[in-house]
Design an enzyme around this catalytic site. Structure first.
Site: not given
Ligand code: PXP
Length: 241
Positions: A191, A101, A49, A10, A43, A70, A151, A7, A45
């Site tokens: 997550h 989330t 953001r 960030h 993701h 996402e 998931e 992901n 949003r």
């Molecule tokens: N899966 C989902 C559905 C999420 O919302 C997130 C956070 O954006 C992640 C996975 C990844 O989580 P993390 O950034 O804590 O690894």
């Protein structure tokens, strides 16, 4: 063998902290792929953001592996997904005020709404995953609304503060993954997973793919994206060879 979806939200968070044009999540996605990611997750949003519409469209164009979008199950997001055509949509709950989330989608409470969204996406040719807590009723409901994947939310396990708490959460994840697999749902997990907590998932052989963002981007700030992705990909490979 399980996969690793990286992901890159960030990377965009760092860009948006200064409203700058860098670092570019597109460049990060390409580097992640070259370092062994099996897919890229973003993701989009409602408040944009971190990742924005331009990022999503460019990611679609450049990603060579799989693009996983996402999103919340809103009309706006459904229209974007059907135009962009990611390899997978993961439906997530979304609250404006949350830092990230916070919990899985409550399918028991939102069944009709989610079922319609799943059907619209699948009719458009997009497989659908639903982000849910490790709860057996939610897993059964995911099957009933026609999802292709679940998931499983791993946050409660990863954030647990005591061994007892961790054990309870791991048992819930194991039971949820087993049931999902029996119901012929694909099983993703994500997550809060970091380079340490990922090792515990050796106990969950049903997992098809991990979705990991924050810990990878945090390590990338220290050692670079290539090394950060390579390290996590290696750990995932060792879990389920
Ligand atoms: N899966 C989902 C559905 C999420 O919302 C997130 C956070 O954006 C992640 C996975 C990844 O989580 P993390 O950034 O804590 O690894």
């Amino acid at each position: 063998m399980a996969g690793l979806a990286v992901n890159i939200d960030h990377i965009a968070t760092i860009r948006e902290a200064r409203k700058a044009s860098y670092p570019d999540p597109i460049a990060a996605a390409l580097r992640a792929e070259m370092a062994g990611a099996d897919g890229i997750v973003a993701h989009l949003r409602e408040d944009r953001r971190h990742v924005n519409d331009r990022d999503v469209r460019l990611l679609r164009e450049v990603i060579q592996t799989r693009f996983i979008l996402e999103m919340a199950a809103t009309d706006e997001m459904l229209a974007i997904a059907l135009e962009v055509m990611p390899e997978l949509v993961t439906l997530v709950p979304e609250k404006r005020e949350e830092v990230t989330t916070e919990g899985g989608l409550d399918l028991v409470a939102n069944r009709e709404h989610i079922e319609k969204a799943v059907t619209r996406l699948q009719d458009g040719g997009i497989p659908v995953s639903i982000f849910i807590d490790a709860d057996l009723d939610q897993i059964r409901m995911a099957r009933e609304v026609g999802a292709d994947f679940v998931e499983i939310h791993t946050g409660a396990f990863c954030d647990a503060e005591t061994d007892d708490e961790r054990q309870v959460e791991m048992e819930r994840i194991k039971a949820a993954a087993k049931l999902a697999h029996e119901l012929e749902l694909g099983v993703n997990a994500g997550h809060g997973i970091n380079y340490d907590s990922v090792k515990a998932f050796k106990e969950v052989p049903e997992i098809d793919e991990y979705s990991i963002g924050h810990s990878i981007v945090a390590r990338a700030a220290m050692v670079g994206m290539d090394q950060a992705v390579r390290d996590m990909a290696q750990l995932v490979k060792e879990l389920h060879p």
